[in-house]
Design a protein around this motif. Structure first.
Motif, short mmCIF file in Angstrom:
data_model
loop_
_atom_site.label_atom_id
_atom_site.label_comp_id
_atom_site.label_asym_id
_atom_site.label_seq_id
_atom_site.Cartn_x
_atom_site.Cartn_y
_atom_site.Cartn_z
N HIS A 1 0.85 -1.18 0.00
CA HIS A 1 0.00 0.00 0.00
C HIS A 1 0.89 1.24 0.00
N THR A 2 0.40 2.29 -0.63
CA THR A 2 1.19 3.51 -0.79
C THR A 2 0.43 4.71 -0.22
N LEU B 1 3.57 2.15 2.69
CA LEU B 1 3.09 2.13 4.07
C LEU B 1 3.67 0.93 4.81
N THR B 2 3.90 1.11 6.10
CA THR B 2 4.44 0.05 6.94
C THR B 2 3.28 -0.63 7.67
N GLU B 3 3.23 -1.96 7.60
CA GLU B 3 2.16 -2.67 8.28
C GLU B 3 2.32 -2.52 9.78
N PRO C 1 5.32 6.13 7.05
CA PRO C 1 6.47 6.51 7.87
C PRO C 1 6.87 7.97 7.70
N GLU C 2 6.26 8.68 6.75
CA GLU C 2 6.60 10.09 6.52
C GLU C 2 5.65 11.03 7.26
#
Ligand SMILES: [Zn+2]
Length: 67
Positions: free
Chosen positions: A3-4, A12-14, A51-52
């Motif tokens: 996912h972005t 995206l980080t799970e 994470p951003e």
């Protein structure tokens, strides 16, 4: 599944919800009987975090259950 973030365009980080027991979702109105909906109709809620910017999006592993 990858996912972005729609804003930052990074992956995206799970994540994992801090919750006792499984947190699930099912199609509204589905199997509304005496014993409630069948757990086979339910799907897990999986959070993905950017994470951003910190945006959190929720996904189910089996979206076909909601068609
Ligand atoms: Zn972002």
């Amino acid at each position: 599944m990858e996912h972005t973030c729609p804003k930052c365009k990074v992956g995206l980080t799970e994540g994992q919800l801090d919750h006792a027991g499984p947190l699930r979702v099912y199609k509204k109105g589905e199997g509304a009987g005496l014993f409630g909906p069948d757990t086979k109709q339910m799907d897990d809620i999986c959070p993905f975090v950017c994470p951003e910017c910190g945006l959190v999006e929720f996904y189910v592993p089996n979206p076909g259950k909601f068609q």
